[in-house]
Design a protein around this motif. Sequence first.
Motif, short mmCIF file in Angstrom:
data_model
loop_
_atom_site.label_atom_id
_atom_site.label_comp_id
_atom_site.label_asym_id
_atom_site.label_seq_id
_atom_site.Cartn_x
_atom_site.Cartn_y
_atom_site.Cartn_z
N VAL A 71 14.08 22.70 -82.00
CA VAL A 71 13.17 22.87 -80.86
C VAL A 71 11.96 21.97 -81.09
O VAL A 71 11.32 22.03 -82.14
N SER A 73 8.41 20.69 -79.12
CA SER A 73 7.46 20.86 -78.03
C SER A 73 6.60 19.62 -77.93
O SER A 73 5.96 19.21 -78.91
N ASP A 90 3.75 19.94 -69.71
CA ASP A 90 4.24 19.97 -71.09
C ASP A 90 5.62 20.58 -71.11
O ASP A 90 5.89 21.55 -70.40
N THR A 91 6.51 20.02 -71.95
CA THR A 91 7.92 20.40 -71.96
C THR A 91 8.34 20.81 -73.36
O THR A 91 7.68 20.51 -74.37
N VAL A 92 9.49 21.51 -73.41
CA VAL A 92 10.12 21.94 -74.66
C VAL A 92 11.58 21.51 -74.61
O VAL A 92 12.27 21.80 -73.62
N TYR A 94 15.39 21.56 -76.47
CA TYR A 94 16.32 22.17 -77.43
C TYR A 94 17.49 21.21 -77.60
O TYR A 94 18.26 20.99 -76.67
N GLU A 115 11.24 12.16 -77.04
CA GLU A 115 9.94 12.40 -76.41
C GLU A 115 9.63 11.34 -75.36
O GLU A 115 9.23 11.66 -74.23
N LYS A 166 6.94 24.13 -69.92
CA LYS A 166 6.04 25.19 -70.33
C LYS A 166 4.95 25.46 -69.30
O LYS A 166 4.60 26.60 -69.04
#
Length: 383
Positions: A71, A73, A90-92, A94, A115, A166
């Motif tokens: 994970v 972030s 903002d993103t996460v 997986y 990223e 997020k």
Amino acid sequence: MDGFPIGLVLFALLVVFVIAGLGKTIRIVPQARAGIVERFGKYKATLPAGLNVVVPFVDKVRYMIDLREQVVSFPPQPVITEDNLVVSIDTVIYFQVTDPIAATYEIANYIQAVEQLTMTTLRNIVGGMDLEQTLTSREEINSGLRGVLDEATGKWGIRVNRVEIKGIDPPPSIKDAMEKQMRADRDKRALILTAEGQRQSAILTAEGNKQSAILNAEGDRESQILRAQADRESQILRAQGEGQAIQTVFQAIHDGRPDQSLLAYQYLQMMPQIAKGDANKVWIVPSEIGKALEGLGSTMNSLKGIPDDVDGPAKRVDMGPASLDVAEIESEQKEALARAHDEVAAAIAAAEASTTTPTGTPVTRNAPGDTPPAGDPGEPPAQ
């Protein structure tokens, strides 16, 4: 004696070399890890989890790759929407390494690559949406990001399992405008609900007043009808009672055969009653009261039907026994009530059967049980 220490030193060096060789030969790889082995700088093999043997001083474990899902972030990135508003997203991510060799040799830093790819893809997707659509289309943005990232990172030996946003933060001025809009919408809905409640309350109140007025009118009508019926019956009963009382008194007077002395006595009894009037301030008693009474007697003597003297003893009116039993009184009251009810019914029937003569003088038929008059009401009774 001189060769003994040298041999010992050589033996010790040999033991150290063997131990070092064994250390370089045996490699233990943890679970969910993969070791990339290079021989003279070239890829040789991939070590699985567990105990592995390599050629010492020839093979070298260059990288240890984590095969678990990871994970990452990413910090908020400024993105411009279609209506030229800058929002921070903002993103996460997986993701999971599926090919350790490609993740090692196809790209230098796959996390940084993911990223940068996420930032560019996010700007492309959000750039085709306005602010309102961006705030309400998180699932659409997540699906678009996942599809692009999974396709681009496949050759790097990486599989993107899930992409989540997020937060989406609009500018402060836009936040204030949105809060004012939401507050205005809530106030509008509150006013509408209040107006609807007041309308329903007014309607229910009006319906209640209407029903109350109708019931009050019906009650007043019924009470007036019952009161009129009661007044009519009471007047009929009172008239019949007065008639019976007059007949009884008249019959008692005739049966008693009054003379001049009784009338003079009654006159004397009425004089104090006349003096009790509020307007009678002064009452003068004449000195010739005896002569006045004689004159009253002589005057009354001229009246027809009242003799000066009566023959024989006076007839007394039977007033009934001095006391009655309670049961007899109740029975007599019940009989009187029954007779009064019958007489009221007969009087009502007689009133309904009354007609009017052609000259306009009302004529009443005699009810059953009534005694017809002896003559003209205007004439004096016969002697």
